[in-house]
Design an enzyme around this catalytic site. Structure first.
Site, mmCIF file in Angstrom:
data_model
loop_
_atom_site.group_PDB
_atom_site.id
_atom_site.type_symbol
_atom_site.label_atom_id
_atom_site.label_comp_id
_atom_site.label_asym_id
_atom_site.label_seq_id
_atom_site.Cartn_x
_atom_site.Cartn_y
_atom_site.Cartn_z
ATOM 1 N N ASP A 23 0.860 -1.172 0.000
ATOM 2 C CA ASP A 23 0.000 0.000 0.000
ATOM 3 C C ASP A 23 0.908 1.238 0.000
ATOM 4 O OD1 ASP A 23 -2.466 1.551 0.455
ATOM 5 O OD2 ASP A 23 -1.619 1.875 2.452
ATOM 6 N N ASP A 25 -0.234 5.105 1.012
ATOM 7 C CA ASP A 25 -0.496 6.088 2.069
ATOM 8 C C ASP A 25 -0.541 5.417 3.441
ATOM 9 O OD1 ASP A 25 -1.035 8.436 0.277
ATOM 10 O OD2 ASP A 25 -2.629 7.112 -0.413
#
Length: 383
Positions: A23, A25
């Site tokens: 991922d 953020d």
């Protein structure tokens, strides 16, 4: 599942890991702290304040859903589309200043060096993903695959992003390891049939990640070899290794560092937890070796970070009640404490002794002369 837990080495891995999906953020980039002031500024225009409980529930949402929820939760006189048009220019400026989270660059370089395919799968749109990573040299070229939520039918918690990432890398989903910071990301990874390491962006929410295969404080605690991947090669011994410098400033009193109110939010990510070593500089310019223990206390009134600083040099006078600067250059993995204790935690003597030895090694000792540490004003530490 307790924080800082890794799958035991004696536990066999049913399907060997041959690819990693990350991922963005809150996992690789500290964008969420960098941009949280945006909502504060927008709500202030309408005489409203942030409800942190509501915002925590939005963690990991795709932007479209988050915008609609914000407009509804705060009864804003805007459409979700108008809200997005208002905040995106503000976000773009903040993204330029978003820094990699501790251990992010280390992991990306390691995977690239050992030719382990790895993908970036984000609930942000592809356009925004490209904009965020464009400020970090070499990131775009490193990933085998980059996907945003607008490139698949459904974003997280649906498994589409992860399944598409695996497909484009030519790897079976069961041979993929996902590293995520949000609950919806963990749900998506498990729905895709993948193993998942969770590194919560909100430390107090660790109990919500029970479906993850592994729960860590930060990427600094990640051990690739547990998953059948090549081990890191920068370790001094079984637990210590160099990190990108972490700079802090504040009042040092009774073994605790109280951060100055003008410290910027992005200076110390929530994922910084555990035992670090480096140097402390006093207000008269003296420099001493130090070990710093970062931990969280979670109570009914919220979460608060405790920063314990232990000077490990032999010194004649007691350093207390003065402004100091810290530069942490190394991390000691595997040191953990109960996170709900409010009393000061004493660093074991063997850790102090080890830190003294580490800081005399060339890989660490040469960094003591960092101009940013030696010559910087307080403000320069946070440029």
């Amino acid at each position: 599942m307790a924080m800082n837990s890794q799958i035991g080495e004696s536990r066999s891995i049913e399907n060997s890991i041959t690819a990693v999906i990350l991922d963005l953020d809150g996992t690789l980039l500290n964008t969420e702290q960098a941009t949280k002031s945006v909502l504060v500024e927008v709500l202030a225009k309408y005489g409203k304040v942030v409800d942190h409980d509501k915002e925590e529930k939005k963690l990991g949402m795709i932007h479209k859903d988050a915008a609609a929820a914000i407009v509804k939760d705060y009864d804003l006189p805007l459409s979700p589309q108008s809200y997005s048009q208002l905040i995106y220019p503000m976000y773009h400026e903040k993204w330029k200043k978003s820094k990699p989270l501790p251990g992010a660059n280390r992991l990306l370089k390691h995977l690239r060096k050992h030719e382990v395919p790895f993908a970036l799968a984000s609930n942000s749109s592809r356009e925004n993903v490209d904009m965020k990573i464009s400020h970090h040299a070499g990131w775009r070229e490193s990933f085998s695959v980059i996907l945003g939520s607008n490139q698949v039918k459904m974003g997280k918690p649906a498994p589409d992003l992860f399944l598409e990432s695996a497909s484009r890398m030519g790897v079976d989903a069961t041979h993929c390891l996902v590293i995520e910071d949000s609950v919806v990301g963990v749900q998506a990874a498990k729905a895709a049939g993948m193993k998942v390491v969770a590194i919560p962006s909100l430390p107090k929410a660790a109990n919500q990640y029970s479906s993850a295969d592994c729960l860590l404080h930060s990427l600094l605690d990640f051990q690739p070899e547990i998953w059948g991947l090549p081990p890191f090669e920068d370790c001094v011994d079984d637990s210590a290794f160099p990190i990108e410098s972490i700079y802090l400033k504040g009042l040092f009193s009774n073994g605790l560092l109280y951060q100055s109110e003008d410290s910027k939010p992005s200076a110390l990510p929530d994922q910084v937890s555990g035992l670090f070593f480096g140097w402390v500089k006093t207000n008269n310019g003296e420099i001493f070796k130090a070990v710093t223990n970062f931990r969280w206390n979670h109570g009914c009134c919220g979460s608060k970070r405790k920063i314990h600083v232990c000077i490990v040099d032999e010194i004649d006078a007691k350093v207390c009640d003065q402004q100091v600067q810290l530069m942490m250059v190394g991390y000691i993995r595997g040191f953990s404490v109960q996170e709900d204790l409010t009393a000061q935690v004493e660093v074991p003597e063997e850790r102090k002794s080890a830190a003294r030895v580490y800081l005399d090694l060339p890989m660490f000792s040469t960094r003591r002369d960092d101009p940013l540490f030696l010559q910087a004003s307080w403000e320069d530490l946070y440029v």
